[in-house]
Each structure stands twice: as C-alpha cells, then as structure tokens.
Design a protein around this motif. Structure first.
Motif, short mmCIF file in Angstrom:
data_model
loop_
_atom_site.label_atom_id
_atom_site.label_comp_id
_atom_site.label_asym_id
_atom_site.label_seq_id
_atom_site.Cartn_x
_atom_site.Cartn_y
_atom_site.Cartn_z
N GLY A 198 0.80 -1.22 0.00
CA GLY A 198 0.00 0.00 0.00
C GLY A 198 0.83 1.27 0.00
O GLY A 198 0.40 2.30 -0.51
N ASN B 11 -0.54 6.53 -3.58
CA ASN B 11 -1.93 6.59 -3.15
C ASN B 11 -1.95 6.72 -1.63
O ASN B 11 -1.87 5.73 -0.92
CB ASN B 11 -2.69 5.34 -3.60
CG ASN B 11 -4.18 5.46 -3.36
OD1 ASN B 11 -4.63 6.13 -2.43
ND2 ASN B 11 -4.97 4.79 -4.23
N GLU C 161 -4.71 4.75 0.26
CA GLU C 161 -4.43 3.31 0.35
C GLU C 161 -3.31 3.03 1.35
O GLU C 161 -3.38 2.08 2.14
CB GLU C 161 -4.04 2.77 -1.03
CG GLU C 161 -3.75 1.27 -1.02
CD GLU C 161 -3.31 0.76 -2.38
OE1 GLU C 161 -2.99 -0.44 -2.49
OE2 GLU C 161 -3.29 1.57 -3.34
N SER D 287 -3.78 0.94 4.87
CA SER D 287 -3.06 -0.30 5.17
C SER D 287 -2.23 -0.16 6.44
O SER D 287 -2.14 -1.11 7.23
CB SER D 287 -2.16 -0.67 3.98
OG SER D 287 -1.17 0.32 3.75
#
Length: 456
Positions: free
Chosen positions: A298, A305, A308, A312
């Motif tokens: 991630g 990102n 993301e 994570s």
C-alpha cells in the motif's frame, strides 16, 4: 450523570445473564470460538473512558472497572503446602499489591510492565528477607517447588490470574541459586565488596539510573566476583569453563539482588528492584509484528496513493493496539522498530507523518474514541478500591508524533533519544469522580469483557 443508576442496574443484570448462560457448556464454547473473530472485527477494544486531548497533557487515573467487579475479587483461603520456609505473613501488604497488579482479567495486558516485574520483585524480597534467619540466599529444588506453588495460591486467592507462571515465565528453578557457586550469606559478604554494593543501590536514582547505571554496575561487579569462584574451583579446561560464563553471572545477579533485598526495608527494596527492571523493560519493544506485506504494497512507490497507504498502515497498527499496554519509552522503541522494518522494505518517506501515527498508536487502545494509553516509564502499580474500582496511571492526553527513523538502523539506546521529549512520569493525576453516559457505556463494555475473561 443522567441514566447512570439505570445503567449500573442493567450491568448487574447483564453479568448475571452471562453467568447463567455460561452454565450451559455449549454457549461458553460458542463464545470461546467466536472470541478471535470478534477481536478481528474490532479495531481496538474499548477499555477506558475517553478524554479529549489538550495542549497541556493532564493524565489521570482511569477507572478500569466500577464496583460491580468487586464480587470477582473476593479473597479465598489458599491451600498451602506447609513445606515452604518463606515468611509470607511478613509481606502481607506487598502480596496484596502483587495480586492487584496481576488481577485475573488484566494480567495479560499489564504483564510486561506491571504484573511480572512486581511478581519477580516480590519473590526476590521474600527470599532476601528469609535469609536473615536461614543464612542462605536461595532455596533448594524441592523447597522452591513448594514455595512457588504456595506463592501462586496466595495471589490467586486474592484475585490474581491463575496462570502467572506461564504469563511471567516463572519457574521453581528461579528461586534456587542456579549455577551461581555462592548462596551462603557469610560467604557472599566475604567475596564481594558488600559496603560498596549497598551504598550504590540503597538510594537508587530511579530517574537517571537506567543511563548512569551506578547500581547496575555495582551489581554486575559483585556477580562477576561470585561467578569467578566457580572457575577457581574447576579443574576442567578454560574453554569449557568459560562456555557458561554469561548464564553463571546472570544466576549470580539473582543472588546479589536477594542480598540487597535482605539489607533494605521491603518498600525500599521494591523501589530498587522495580526501578532496575524498568531499565530493561524500556530498552525494547514488547510487541510482536505480523507480516508487513500489506503495508509494503500500500505504501510502496513513494506513497502514490496516500489513502491506500494510510489505510493499510492503520489496519496494521490496529493489530499492535490489541496486544498490551506499553510505556512511553517502549512505544518509542516500537515506532523505531516498525519504521526500520518499513525503511528496509524501501519505504523511505515518512509515512508516520503522512498518516498521523503517534506513539499512543502502539499501545492498547482505550475509550470510546480509541485513544491509546501510554504507561509511565517509571514503575507503577494497579490500585483497587472497593468503591471506585481498578485504576492505574495512564496518560491519554499526551499526543507525541511517532518519529520516523533517520536511517534503516535502530537507535543505539533510549538514553540517546533526545529528539523526542517524554516525561518519566505524567503530571500529577487529576481525579475523575463523575462520568457521562458515554463513559458508562465504556464501563459497561469493559466489565462484560472482564466477566467473560474470568468465565471463559
């Protein structure tokens, strides 16, 4: 506190219902089987009332359980062997503190910082105090087995967890001299520089000892002198004789600590022993880190990102938040360890800053708003009051950002971690005497958890 009394009544009813349901084996089995899945779905257990962060940290004594838990802490008469030479009666108050530090429901959560250090200190003091009459600083194999069993029975009878030996890795051999060649008090005092040892440790500076190591160095020197007596008696080759040098010195340290405990008042001995144990406790991170693949995936590629990556990382840290309470310095070590692991996985950007990870995120989460509780780096005990419940020093307001490591190597020592200022002890605790309805909901949840922990 509108609705408070009604909630307490409901709490009694709920616990009674749990007791009745658990008389049916099938229900308890199903609860046990579902325990892990429930924990997996929760980001963090709700244990304490939430207190909003302020600019000036104001730690308090959070009440972990209200008076409804009192029935679970009634004392019972232990069945003792009658074969132990230790005088448990002389340390009645200390045994009570130890049983409270290791209360059944909370011992696993406080094991590393509170419960196990107190258990070990109490055993050392028991043997040290008994040496005044037995003239020996250890127990033989048979007696140590009986004494450890009696010790556990006494604690469990006062509400302590019945698996302390497993939780704290305490064995009967820990009460013997092990491989140390000296346990006789007279021989001990003729072998080591006992006046210097006592002078170095009787007035320990509990704040600076971990870095200055005045008492620790004196203990190490005395342990080496005791261990050396074994080599003077050995006729074997030097290589074989030195192969167990480290373990022999470690066993002799136990003997040295018992001698110190015999020369100090029990309360002072406890202060010294707990202070020394915390020096070791605060050097390492006690948490177990699961596989990092999800975070690496991630957060790889320069955090392309952010949503993301932070998702994570948040999910990963949530697993750490279920393990145990940690001290502020342990949290610093945990942050450094996780940061190094991520750095070695080619995540070089400061994801702690990007995702707003703080030191409290590495400790057990508390309160309805999921706020981490950092314990003080100095020794502290759990307090049980039949009116107010269970409490311990916990700082919910100290928002310290987790520092991202400057390199892929762990910092050498907490004594060199000057970039992050962490108080050894939180400020004077501010008592909290009333709670709103959301606080009572947290209490309700916690008490059910505690009841289930005891029953299941």
């Amino acid at each position: 506190m509108a609705g408070g009394p009604a909630r307490i009544v409901n709490l009694f009813a709920l616990i009674e219902l749990m007791l009745l349901l658990c008389t049916h084996k099938s229900f308890c089995v199903s609860m046990t089987n579902s325990k892990s899945s429930i924990q997996a779905d929760k980001k963090a257990d709700v244990l304490l009332p939430y207190t909003s962060p302020t600019a000036s940290p104001q730690p308090f004594l959070p009440l972990l359980a209200p008076s409804p838990l009192t029935p679970f802490t009634n004392s019972t008469i232990p069945q003792l062997s009658g074969l132990c030479v230790l005088n448990f009666t002389s340390l009645t108050n200390m045994l009570t503190v130890t049983s409270t530090d290791c209360m059944a429901a909370f011992a696993p959560l406080l094991a590393n910082v509170v419960c196990c250090p107190q258990v070990e200190a109490t055993l050392v003091i028991l043997i040290g105090q008994s040496s005044k009459y037995t003239n020996t600083l250890s127990l033989n194999g048979t007696t140590s087995t009986h004494c450890l069993s009696d010790f556990e029975q006494i604690l469990v009878g006062q509400g302590a967890n019945d698996s302390l030996s497993k939780i704290c890795s305490v064995h009967s051999s820990n009460l013997t001299e092990g491989s140390c060649p000296v346990s006789d008090v007279s021989e001990f005092e003729s072998t080591v520089d006992s006046p210097n040892l006592l002078a170095a440790c009787e007035k320990i500076d509990i704040v600076n000892e971990c870095c200055q190591q005045i008492c620790q160095n004196a203990i190490l020197e005395a342990s080496r002198k005791l261990a050396q007596k074994a080599y003077n008696l050995l006729t074997l080759g030097e290589t074989h004789a030195l192969s167990d040098h480290s373990s022999r010195i470690n066993d002799c340290k136990s003997v040295v600590l018992r001698w110190l405990a015999s020369k100090l008042a029990p309360s002072r001995a406890k202060e010294v022993l707990r202070g020394l144990s915390n020096c070791g406790i605060n050097k390492v991170c006690p948490l177990k880190f699961p596989n990092l693949d999800h975070v690496i995936k991630g957060c790889g590629g320069g955090i392309s990102n952010r949503t993301e990556c932070c998702g994570s990382l948040e999910s990963y840290v949530s697993h750490l938040q279920r393990q145990s309470f940690v001290t502020n310095l342990q949290a610093l070590n945990c942050a450094a360890l996780l940061g190094v692991k991520l750095s070695r996985a080619n995540i070089t950007e400061n994801v702690y800053s990007q995702c707003r990870v703080s030191l409290k995120d590495f400790s057990l989460q508390v309160g309805a708003q999921e706020s981490g509780c950092l314990l003080p780096s100095l020794p502290s005990d759990v307090v049980f009051d039949r009116t107010t419940g269970v409490s311990f020093v916990c700082d919910l307001n100290d928002n310290i950002p987790a520092p991202w490591p400057a390199s892929s190597q762990l910092p050498p020592s907490s004594c060199n971690k000057t970039a992050v200022k962490i108080p050894a002890l939180p400020a004077v605790a501010s008592g909290q005497t009333s709670f709103d309805s959301s606080d009572m909901n947290s209490f309700l949840y916690l008490t059910v958890l505690a009841a289930l922990s005891i029953l299941i």
